[in-house]
Design an enzyme around this catalytic site. Structure first.
Site, PDB file in Angstrom:
ATOM      1  N   TYR A 195       0.831  -1.203   0.000  1.00  0.00           N
ATOM      2  CA  TYR A 195       0.000   0.000   0.000  1.00  0.00           C
ATOM      3  C   TYR A 195       0.867   1.256   0.000  1.00  0.00           C
ATOM      4  O   TYR A 195       0.619   2.190  -0.740  1.00  0.00           O
ATOM      5  CB  TYR A 195      -0.941   0.024   1.221  1.00  0.00           C
ATOM      6  CG  TYR A 195      -1.935   1.153   1.125  1.00  0.00           C
ATOM      7  CD1 TYR A 195      -3.172   0.969   0.515  1.00  0.00           C
ATOM      8  CD2 TYR A 195      -1.622   2.440   1.592  1.00  0.00           C
ATOM      9  CE1 TYR A 195      -4.071   2.012   0.386  1.00  0.00           C
ATOM     10  CE2 TYR A 195      -2.514   3.486   1.468  1.00  0.00           C
ATOM     11  CZ  TYR A 195      -3.733   3.270   0.862  1.00  0.00           C
ATOM     12  OH  TYR A 195      -4.612   4.312   0.725  1.00  0.00           O
TER      13      TYR A 195
ATOM     14  N   PHE B  60      -7.875  21.533 -24.791  1.00  0.00           N
ATOM     15  CA  PHE B  60      -8.130  20.102 -24.864  1.00  0.00           C
ATOM     16  C   PHE B  60      -9.348  19.835 -23.977  1.00  0.00           C
ATOM     17  O   PHE B  60      -9.538  20.488 -22.956  1.00  0.00           O
ATOM     18  CB  PHE B  60      -6.928  19.253 -24.427  1.00  0.00           C
ATOM     19  CG  PHE B  60      -7.221  17.790 -24.606  1.00  0.00           C
ATOM     20  CD1 PHE B  60      -7.269  17.230 -25.872  1.00  0.00           C
ATOM     21  CD2 PHE B  60      -7.529  16.982 -23.527  1.00  0.00           C
ATOM     22  CE1 PHE B  60      -7.618  15.892 -26.060  1.00  0.00           C
ATOM     23  CE2 PHE B  60      -7.867  15.643 -23.703  1.00  0.00           C
ATOM     24  CZ  PHE B  60      -7.911  15.102 -24.971  1.00  0.00           C
ATOM     25  N   THR B  61     -10.144  18.843 -24.376  1.00  0.00           N
ATOM     26  CA  THR B  61     -11.455  18.619 -23.738  1.00  0.00           C
ATOM     27  C   THR B  61     -11.376  18.527 -22.203  1.00  0.00           C
ATOM     28  O   THR B  61     -11.989  19.328 -21.490  1.00  0.00           O
ATOM     29  CB  THR B  61     -12.094  17.339 -24.304  1.00  0.00           C
ATOM     30  OG1 THR B  61     -11.148  16.267 -24.183  1.00  0.00           O
ATOM     31  CG2 THR B  61     -12.436  17.518 -25.787  1.00  0.00           C
TER      32      THR B  61
ATOM     33  N   ASP C  45       1.377  20.361 -20.658  1.00  0.00           N
ATOM     34  CA  ASP C  45       0.602  19.155 -20.943  1.00  0.00           C
ATOM     35  C   ASP C  45       1.499  18.304 -21.837  1.00  0.00           C
ATOM     36  O   ASP C  45       1.562  18.490 -23.046  1.00  0.00           O
ATOM     37  CB  ASP C  45      -0.716  19.514 -21.630  1.00  0.00           C
ATOM     38  CG  ASP C  45      -1.555  18.273 -21.960  1.00  0.00           C
ATOM     39  OD1 ASP C  45      -1.012  17.152 -21.887  1.00  0.00           O
ATOM     40  OD2 ASP C  45      -2.738  18.432 -22.295  1.00  0.00           O
TER      41      ASP C  45
ATOM     42  N   LYS D 207      -0.465   7.753 -23.557  1.00  0.00           N
ATOM     43  CA  LYS D 207      -0.126   8.126 -24.926  1.00  0.00           C
ATOM     44  C   LYS D 207       1.346   7.792 -25.185  1.00  0.00           C
ATOM     45  O   LYS D 207       1.708   6.645 -25.308  1.00  0.00           O
ATOM     46  CB  LYS D 207      -0.401   9.610 -25.165  1.00  0.00           C
ATOM     47  CG  LYS D 207      -1.849  10.113 -25.289  1.00  0.00           C
ATOM     48  CD  LYS D 207      -2.892   9.607 -24.409  1.00  0.00           C
ATOM     49  CE  LYS D 207      -4.251  10.246 -24.512  1.00  0.00           C
ATOM     50  NZ  LYS D 207      -4.458  11.555 -23.969  1.00  0.00           N
TER      51      LYS D 207
ATOM     52  N   ARG E 261     -13.713  15.085 -34.004  1.00  0.00           N
ATOM     53  CA  ARG E 261     -13.082  16.183 -33.286  1.00  0.00           C
ATOM     54  C   ARG E 261     -13.582  17.467 -33.940  1.00  0.00           C
ATOM     55  O   ARG E 261     -12.912  18.065 -34.779  1.00  0.00           O
ATOM     56  CB  ARG E 261     -11.548  16.087 -33.359  1.00  0.00           C
ATOM     57  CG  ARG E 261     -10.925  15.149 -32.330  1.00  0.00           C
ATOM     58  CD  ARG E 261     -11.302  15.518 -30.943  1.00  0.00           C
ATOM     59  NE  ARG E 261     -10.659  14.742 -29.888  1.00  0.00           N
ATOM     60  CZ  ARG E 261     -11.239  14.467 -28.726  1.00  0.00           C
ATOM     61  NH1 ARG E 261     -12.482  14.815 -28.485  1.00  0.00           N
ATOM     62  NH2 ARG E 261     -10.580  13.827 -27.777  1.00  0.00           N
TER      63      ARG E 261
ATOM     64  N   PHE F 291     -19.107  14.402 -26.141  1.00  0.00           N
ATOM     65  CA  PHE F 291     -18.736  13.532 -27.265  1.00  0.00           C
ATOM     66  C   PHE F 291     -18.613  12.062 -26.871  1.00  0.00           C
ATOM     67  O   PHE F 291     -18.810  11.175 -27.689  1.00  0.00           O
ATOM     68  CB  PHE F 291     -17.421  14.015 -27.898  1.00  0.00           C
ATOM     69  CG  PHE F 291     -16.263  14.060 -26.940  1.00  0.00           C
ATOM     70  CD1 PHE F 291     -16.079  15.157 -26.106  1.00  0.00           C
ATOM     71  CD2 PHE F 291     -15.361  13.017 -26.863  1.00  0.00           C
ATOM     72  CE1 PHE F 291     -15.015  15.193 -25.213  1.00  0.00           C
ATOM     73  CE2 PHE F 291     -14.294  13.046 -25.972  1.00  0.00           C
ATOM     74  CZ  PHE F 291     -14.129  14.141 -25.141  1.00  0.00           C
TER      75      PHE F 291
END
Ligand SMILES: *Cc1c(COP(=O)(O)O)cnc(C)c1O
Length: 460
Positions: free
Chosen positions: A74, A126-127, A217, A260, A384, A451
């Site tokens: 943990y 970005f969303t 980001d 990514k 998009r 979306f």
């Protein structure tokens, strides 16, 4: 002159996963059941999946071996320290907070840094990033160069910031109401467009002048670094790893979706240099994600990430990864298909406004096109455009982005060149029959990030 050699994959395949073919009739029924939203299809209904490159990478044998080294304690898992060391080594940030994925990091950082009424400039929205800025009381302001909104512009660095736009925002709102500037590498919503180091240095200088932080980001930082190596003067001889480090060193904090670039199926982190922000974040992560040495991740996932980070900045890997995307893009360009130029690094983006000029933006041309491609071949892509852009948080009006795109996103190390050929053939066929495609109407609209779960019906 020496001819540039091909980018063949720097790996061979040792395990395979079968794909399933369906008939056009079946696919039409699946589409209907899914409300004409490719996010609502089941994966077994899909032949080649270009929905996203998020969490869909093939891990290497070393990453799979790393999973076996999971230390599922943990607190104080050894895997956390390996991951932290990899982040410090390759990205250079001082402090690391693991999160379950990128938006977990965005949530924590937005809550800490943004106060009500603040303005957050960024190189295109970005969303999830913008939503977390808004939920924290801020307003996003776009400072990307105008060319980024033009699918026909062939500039090499369409992810760059317009310094005049940033300066005007600082004058208008005051530096005290701008908690940070948000810089994405590469810019997903612009079509996977990189930003140059020269531009980032200018942003840094302006931010230093006004005492404003830069939050990075860094979801696709290795892809951005590779484009700098290829295209920016003075960087041809530097490694992707060196350029990644140079980008990170120009920023103060970072949010990362490791799903990514970093080649894992789940994971993310927040990285910061400032002690006080770190202390707050370490306290907040316990509330929303998990203890500060796992943040919602299993030990094994953190170990796989430590290996994935090193692999992601390898020059041979990144050359083949981006090479495959460029291969698909060039094929579509040669066939006369309207796509976003310059070709991006993680996907090829179809220009739905040009593809379907007979469908107005109110009838969701990109959503309709994604559905039509799926119906033709079982290739799954993503909208998009106006659906992804959502509504203005104050007026409730629909945002109307200039870019109305369908994203053909290529997963890392998953598909072959033959798959890219099949995709291109399907898009070319759909283009030849484009006049038959009809628009859609939205029949269900969720409140947040619509979306993902919206449902549509064809307009008859
Ligand atoms: C995917 C993504 C995020 C959010 O990360 P998740 O892991 O999906 O939560 C943030 N910014 C960009 C540019 C992304 O592509």
């Amino acid at each position: 002159m020496k001819k540039e050699r091909s980018w063949a994959e720097p790996y061979k395949i040792k395990m395979v996963e079968p794909l399933f073919m369906t008939t056009r009739e079946e696919r039409e029924q699946f589409l209907k059941d899914a409300g004409y939203n490719t996010f609502l299809l089941r994966s077994k209904q899909v032949y080649i999946d270009l929905l996203t490159d998020s969490g869909t990478s093939a891990m290497s044998d070393r990453q799979w071996a790393a999973l076996m080294m999971g230390d599922e304690s943990y607190a104080g898992s050894e895997n956390f320290y390996h991951m932290e060391a990899a982040i410090q080594k390759y990205y250079g940030y001082k402090h690391v907070i693991p999160t379950h994925q990128g938006r977990g990091a965005e949530h924590i950082l937005s809550q800490i840094l943004i106060k009500k009424g603040d303005v957050v400039p960024g190189n295109m929205y970005f969303t999830t990033t913008r939503l977390h800025q808004e939920l924290a009381g801020g307003t996003f302001a776009d400072i990307i160069i105008d060319e980024a909104h033009d699918p026909d512009s062939e500039l090499p660095f369409k992810g760059n910031c317009d310094l005049n736009k940033l300066e005007r925002l600082i004058t208008k709102h005051g530096a005290e109401n701008i908690p940070y500037v948000s810089i994405a590498t590469t810019v997903n919503m612009a079509g996977g467009q990189p930003l140059s180091l020269a531009n980032l240095r200018e942003v840094r200088a302006l931010c230093d002048k006004h005492g404003i932080m830069i939050v990075h980001d860094m979801t696709r930082v290795a892809e951005n670094a590779y484009m700098i190596q290829r295209l920016e003067e003075g960087y041809g001889h530097k490694s992707t790893a060196e350029i990644v480090r140079e980008i990170c060193d120009l920023t103060d904090a970072a949010t990362m979706s490791s799903k990514k670039d970093a080649l894992v199926n789940i994971g993310g982190f927040l990285a910061v240099n400032d002690e006080k922000v770190f202390e707050k974040a370490r306290n907040m992560v316990v509330v929303y994600e998990g203890l500060h040495t796992y943040g919602g991740l299993a030990g094994r996932d953190m170990e796989a990430l430590a290996v994935g980070i090193a692999e992601s900045v390898d020059d041979d890997h990144i050359r083949a990864r981006v090479g495959q995307v460029q291969y698909l893009g060039k094929k579509l360009l040669e066939a006369g298909i309207p796509i976003v130029k310059t070709i991006g690094t993680h996907g090829v983006f179809l220009d739905a406004k040009k593809f379907l000029p007979h469908i107005s933006q109110d009838q969701f041309p990109a959503q309709s096109l994604a559905a039509a491609i799926y119906a033709d071949s079982g290739v799954r892509t993503m909208e998009r455009g106006i659906v992804s852009a959502g509504r203005n948080k104050d007026t409730g009006e629909e945002n109307r982005p200039d870019l109305e795109l369908v994203r053909l996103t290529v997963s890392r190390r998953v598909y072959t060149q033959a798959h890219m050929d099949v995709v291109a053939e399907s898009v070319e066929y759909v283009y030849s029959e484009r006049h038959l495609i009809k628009g859609l109407k939205m029949v269900y609209e969720p409140e947040y990030l619509r979306f993902f779960q919206a449902r549509f019906e064809p307009i008859t």
